[in-house]
Structures are given as C-alpha cells and as structure tokens.
Design a protein around this motif. Structure first.
Motif, PDB file in Angstrom:
ATOM      1  N   ASN A 103      31.665   7.029   1.928  1.00 14.85           N
ATOM      2  CA  ASN A 103      33.205   6.761   1.459  1.00 14.85           C
ATOM      3  C   ASN A 103      33.837   5.731   1.695  1.00 14.85           C
ATOM      4  O   ASN A 103      34.356   5.633   0.378  1.00 14.85           O
ATOM      5  N   ARG A 129      36.476   5.126  -7.248  1.00 10.50           N
ATOM      6  CA  ARG A 129      35.651   5.773  -7.713  1.00 10.50           C
ATOM      7  C   ARG A 129      34.336   7.246  -7.366  1.00 10.50           C
ATOM      8  O   ARG A 129      33.853   7.045  -6.063  1.00 10.50           O
ATOM      9  N   GLU A 130      33.892   7.659  -8.396  1.00 11.78           N
ATOM     10  CA  GLU A 130      33.163   8.879  -7.398  1.00 11.78           C
ATOM     11  C   GLU A 130      31.606   7.820  -7.762  1.00 11.78           C
ATOM     12  O   GLU A 130      31.298   7.193  -8.467  1.00 11.78           O
ATOM     13  N   LEU A 131      30.771   7.868  -6.549  1.00  7.41           N
ATOM     14  CA  LEU A 131      29.166   7.824  -6.812  1.00  7.41           C
ATOM     15  C   LEU A 131      27.832   8.470  -7.461  1.00  7.41           C
ATOM     16  O   LEU A 131      27.934   9.976  -7.321  1.00  7.41           O
ATOM     17  N   LYS A 189      25.469  14.069  -2.984  1.00  9.04           N
ATOM     18  CA  LYS A 189      26.892  14.552  -1.473  1.00  9.04           C
ATOM     19  C   LYS A 189      27.567  15.880  -1.508  1.00  9.04           C
ATOM     20  O   LYS A 189      27.548  15.985  -0.158  1.00  9.04           O
ATOM     21  N   GLU A 231      32.846   4.275  -2.123  1.00 10.28           N
ATOM     22  CA  GLU A 231      33.737   4.794  -3.363  1.00 10.28           C
ATOM     23  C   GLU A 231      34.918   3.692  -3.095  1.00 10.28           C
ATOM     24  O   GLU A 231      35.478   3.725  -4.833  1.00 10.28           O
TER      25      GLU A 231
END
Length: 150
Positions: A35, A45-47, A5, A38
């Motif tokens: 996004n 959450r953060e991927l 990212k 996510e």
C-alpha cells in the motif's frame, strides 16, 4: 486488483481464522508495504504482480538482514522471529536460482557479448539482470559475474 495481492488478502483472512500469528503479522506487513508503494509518487496507482514481487523481495531481504543483525547481537529469539517472517514471504516469491544455474546464465551472457576482464562487468550485468529478475539477488549476481570475468 492483481492476482498476487488477492492471494495475500485471502491468506490474511485464512491466517486470522487459523490464529497463525506469524503468518498474520507477516502478511499484514507485506500488504502495508504494498500500500505504501501504491501511494508513493505523485499519483496513487495499482501495482502489477511484478511490482508486488519486487516489494516482497525487498521485505524478505530486510528480514534476512535483521535476522543476521539480531543473531550477531546475541538475540536469538528476535533473529528466529525475523527468519520465520522471511520464510512466509518466500512462499510468495519465485524459486531462487542455484549457483550453478546462475553461473550458466552468466557464462552464456559473457559468451554472447564476447567480453572479458573486470571493465566489462556493467555490460554483462545489463544482459543478466533481466534474465534473473526476482530469482537471484543483485549482490549474488554481481559476485558471480565478477569471478567469471577475472
């Protein structure tokens, strides 16, 4: 934030500076898809990098299918635009396995399981899919497994 990212965001600003319109719109679209993924579900959450690769693979597949549809409808300009976007996305994806490499992995799985016949397709797919994750499309894998078992 994941490394992939971060790379996408850095490439986004670089493409803005170089005024590369195709790369700019493709990376924006990819970041938007990331996004959306996510924030989907019950909690944001953060991927991870693997999850981001899945999103990018799905987006590349969408571009390929859209290019085929546009090409079939005689809209070559739009088809080429989709193929250009797909090429940008594939720069972030791992290299795809050749048919020979994929066939070898399938043959190993069939030998390991000691199965034959079309009814064993599910068993073979369970063994092969984790080994080729992100490096071969499911449809391609299924086709090769089907031919090896028949």
């Amino acid at each position: 934030m994941s490394a992939l990212k971060d790379k996408l965001k850095a490439d986004l600003s670089a493409s803005m500076k170089s005024r590369d319109e195709v790369r700019l719109r493709t990376i924006r679209m990819a970041l938007a898809a990331i996004n959306v993924e996510e924030v989907s579900g019950k909690q944001a959450r953060e991927l991870s990098d693997d999850e981001i690769l899945k999103v990018l693979t799905k987006e590349a597949k969408k571009r390929r299918e859209a290019a085929e549809a546009f090409g079939g409808a005689g809209r070559a300009e739009q088809a080429q635009a989709e193929l250009d976007e797909q090429a940008v996305l594939e720069e972030y994806l791992p290299a795809q396995l050749s048919d020979e490499e994929l066939g070898r992995i399938v043959d190993e799985a069939v030998a390991e399981l000691g199965v034959s016949g079309p009814q064993a397709m599910g068993q073979v797919m369970k063994v092969v899919n984790p080994k080729v994750a992100g490096r071969a499309e499911g449809g391609r894998v299924a086709q090769i497994v089907r031919t090896r078992l028949s």
